[in-house]
Write a protein that holds these residues in place. Structure first.
Motif, mmCIF file in Angstrom:
data_model
loop_
_atom_site.group_PDB
_atom_site.id
_atom_site.type_symbol
_atom_site.label_atom_id
_atom_site.label_comp_id
_atom_site.label_asym_id
_atom_site.label_seq_id
_atom_site.Cartn_x
_atom_site.Cartn_y
_atom_site.Cartn_z
ATOM 1 N N CYS A 8 28.499 111.638 -43.843
ATOM 2 C CA CYS A 8 28.660 111.279 -45.145
ATOM 3 C C CYS A 8 29.910 110.431 -45.251
ATOM 4 O O CYS A 8 31.075 110.857 -44.380
ATOM 5 C CB CYS A 8 28.867 112.178 -46.270
ATOM 6 S SG CYS A 8 29.481 111.674 -48.025
ATOM 7 N N LYS A 9 30.102 109.290 -45.888
ATOM 8 C CA LYS A 9 31.261 108.432 -45.799
ATOM 9 C C LYS A 9 32.182 108.658 -46.974
ATOM 10 O O LYS A 9 33.267 108.252 -47.185
ATOM 11 C CB LYS A 9 30.797 106.904 -45.890
ATOM 12 C CG LYS A 9 30.392 106.698 -44.537
ATOM 13 C CD LYS A 9 29.805 105.188 -44.368
ATOM 14 C CE LYS A 9 29.113 104.731 -43.305
ATOM 15 N NZ LYS A 9 29.027 103.210 -43.061
ATOM 16 N N ASN A 10 31.768 109.515 -47.982
ATOM 17 C CA ASN A 10 32.390 109.528 -49.211
ATOM 18 C C ASN A 10 33.320 110.680 -49.333
ATOM 19 O O ASN A 10 32.680 112.109 -49.176
ATOM 20 C CB ASN A 10 31.018 109.890 -50.299
ATOM 21 C CG ASN A 10 31.815 109.779 -51.683
ATOM 22 O OD1 ASN A 10 32.991 110.183 -52.064
ATOM 23 N ND2 ASN A 10 30.867 109.671 -52.795
ATOM 24 N N GLU A 12 35.159 112.122 -51.604
ATOM 25 C CA GLU A 12 35.188 112.938 -52.568
ATOM 26 C C GLU A 12 33.597 113.898 -52.758
ATOM 27 O O GLU A 12 33.767 115.380 -52.765
ATOM 28 C CB GLU A 12 34.931 112.365 -54.132
ATOM 29 C CG GLU A 12 34.724 112.878 -55.293
ATOM 30 C CD GLU A 12 34.515 112.053 -56.535
ATOM 31 O OE1 GLU A 12 34.650 110.732 -56.479
ATOM 32 O OE2 GLU A 12 34.305 112.712 -57.688
#
Length: 574
Positions: A8-10, A12
């Protein structure tokens, strides 16, 4: 240690997933990756318990990648957070194991709720060792079949598991205890004592036993360490709590063993080995039940094992061994992943003392009934003589006042006569073993015994059968007789049944005068009403033997309606 790959690049989302993982209480090593190429390499190099991806299957490599992954034996669950619904191209590539879960992450709040639910479930059930699945299934089958309360907590006294017996004892649902601690449901004093035992168990690794009282009952509670199968670390505490009548003793006379579909022993507990006079489990493991038991017992045993495999239901029976009596439960061991029955746990409990007590009570009851019968016979003979002389006295009496007195004496004597006759019926309640009885046949038979010239008796009960005391026939006789005698101008009596939640209702209703509201419960009291006032009292007592209930629910002025409530397992319609 369990490893999870988060692709994942997120940042949060990574933080959210990390928090969810921490709340599971599992020791997890998270791996983060923002590059698809590096992620592909890691997936084939490492053994992951779970992969959470913010990329679609097509972005990772499409159906070809999925097939390559499956061919490599990497049976790892995937969670795809794609912002898209599952597509046909995705479906084509995900028909075999492992499990692929697609979550539309357009709604962040909903996404977090779904992740909080499914991540702990996957971590709890996902395992690459089939033998461990079977061990878990065996354990669950065993604890669910016990008569004791069994539950598990972690180091912080948070609930991890409760068996059905414990939930029944406390009258709560399993959902109420999720993510809750012992102190949420107990006093500070109880919590202090309990948490002290948990700390001691985690520190020493030793079993702990303690006796305690609650609500006037005595219990023995055993704390047992639960260890990690890989490194023997204590990861939880299993608490077994059972009621005991003796402050100094506790019933441990329970044998358990596990067999496969061919009745070969897979496991056997220490107590059962002691009963058989062996001290090595290996003498039994892999060998067949018939090698240690006579032919007649083997046939019955294998038949019940086969039925458990076919139905997946728990079965019970009783058997004798020498002079001892046992009750036995056959409990399915189901694979955690497939829910298929893979073995059967047999829990055997010695009930010899109970049987001896029952036998003593039966013998004592027989003697009392014999004495009652002789005494009743002699009293009835004398009552017959008394009634005869009262008739003769009334016939020869010229004094009207004396005639009135004699008539009242005759009426009182007649009441006494019928009350004594009632004791003959009442003493038989509960003496014989309850049995399955055809309701329609009983109604037809009892109707034929009664005179009901212009009254139609409708029987709409079909194939309904009830598990009840053999005196059930008197229930239908008395209900019909009661309607004919006290219903007034009735033209029909109807018997019918209707399904209700958790059971079925059997109705007997007429179109007579009905029962006043203030009398609806009083009519079931001993002595209420005309004649002896014992008919409806007797009905309720007969039905209560097997947990059946009866109430009058008719509308006064429109007719009486007696409803017999029959719980599940106490009736059949086939």
């Amino acid at each position: 240690m369990k490893k999870i790959l988060i692709l994942c690049k997120n940042p949060e989302l990574q933080n959210i997933i990390e928090k969810i993982i921490k709340r599971t209480g599992e020791i997890i090593e998270p791996h983060y990756c923002t590059s698809i190429e590096k992620a592909r390499q890691r997936i084939f190099q490492e053994d992951y318990w779970l992969i959470i991806s913010g990329f679609t299957i097509s972005e990772i490599g499409g159906p070809g990648f999925i097939k390559e992954l499956q061919d490599s034996g990497k049976n790892v669950p995937f969670i795809f957070l794609t912002g898209l619904e599952k597509r046909e191209t995705d479906v084509d590539g995900t028909q075999a194991d492992p499990e692929y879960i697609f979550i539309n992450d357009k709604n962040p709040t909903e996404t977090v709720e779904i992740l909080e639910k499914i991540i702990p479930e996957i971590l709890m059930h996902k395992d690459k060792n089939p033998e461990k699945h079977l061990n878990e299934a065996r354990y669950k089958s065993l604890v669910e079949s016990m008569d004791d309360s069994i539950y598990m907590v972690d180091r912080e006294c948070r609930y991890l598991f409760m068996n059905k017996k414990h939930l029944e004892r406390i009258g709560r649902s399993a959902e109420l205890f999720k993510a809750r601690s012992y102190n949420d449901f107990h006093t500070d004093e109880e919590t202090g004592n309990f948490s002290g035992n948990i700390r001691r168990l985690f520190s020493t690794g030793e079993n702990i036993e303690e006796k305690y009282e609650k609500n006037g009952k005595k219990y023995l509670r055993t704390f047992t360490p639960v260890r990690d199968i890989n490194d023997e670390r204590i990861i939880a505490a299993s608490i077994t709590s059972g009621e005991t009548d003796d402050a100094d003793t506790f019933e441990k006379d329970i044998s358990s063993y596990i067999v496969d579909g061919n009745c070969r022993y897979l496991s056997i507990n220490r107590h059962h080995m002691e009963i058989l006079g062996i001290n090595c489990e290996d003498l039994f493991i892999g060998r067949n039940y018939e090698e240690f038991h006579p032919e007649g017992k083997t046939e019955k045993f294998s038949s019940m094992v086969g039925e458990v495999f076919n139905t997946g239901e728990t079965l019970r029976d009783e058997y004798e061994s020498g002079k001892s009596h046992f009750t036995r439960r056959f409990c399915p061991v189901k694979d955690i992943l497939t829910s298929e029955v893979v073995a059967v746990t047999i829990v055997s409990t010695n009930i010899t003392e109970q049987k001896l007590t029952e036998k003593s009570l039966i013998e004592a009851n027989k003697k009392l009934n014999l004495l009652n019968s002789i005494t009743r016979h002699d009293i009835l003979n004398q009552m017959t003589v008394l009634l005869g002389y009262l008739d003769l006295s009334a016939a020869g009496c010229q004094d009207e006042t004396q005639k009135v007195y004699l008539e009242k004496q005759k009426k009182a004597a007649d009441t006494i006569y019928h009350q004594i006759l009632f004791t003959r019926d009442y003493q038989d309640i509960g003496v014989s073993t309850p049995a399955w009885q055809d309701v329609s046949a009983l109604i037809d038979r009892t109707s034929g015994m009664l005179r009901h010239d212009n009254i139609e008796i409708k029987n709409r009960c079909g194939d309904l059968k009830i598990f009840a005391d053999p005196l059930l026939e008197k229930v239908f006789y008395n209900l019909t007789d009661n309607a004919i005698r006290h219903g007034g101008s009735i033209s029909k009596i109807t018997f019918c049944s209707e399904k209700i939640p958790h059971g079925i209702k059997l109705n007997c209703e007429d179109d007579g005068r009905g029962i006043p509201d203030e009398h609806k419960e009083r009519i079931f009291r001993q002595g209420f009403g005309k004649n002896t006032g014992l008919g409806l009292f007797l009905i309720r007592e007969i039905l209560s033997i097997t947990g059946l209930e009866i109430h009058e629910t008719g509308c006064y002025g429109k007719g009486a309606k007696f409803e017999i409530t029959i719980p599940d397992m106490m009736y059949s319609e086939c």
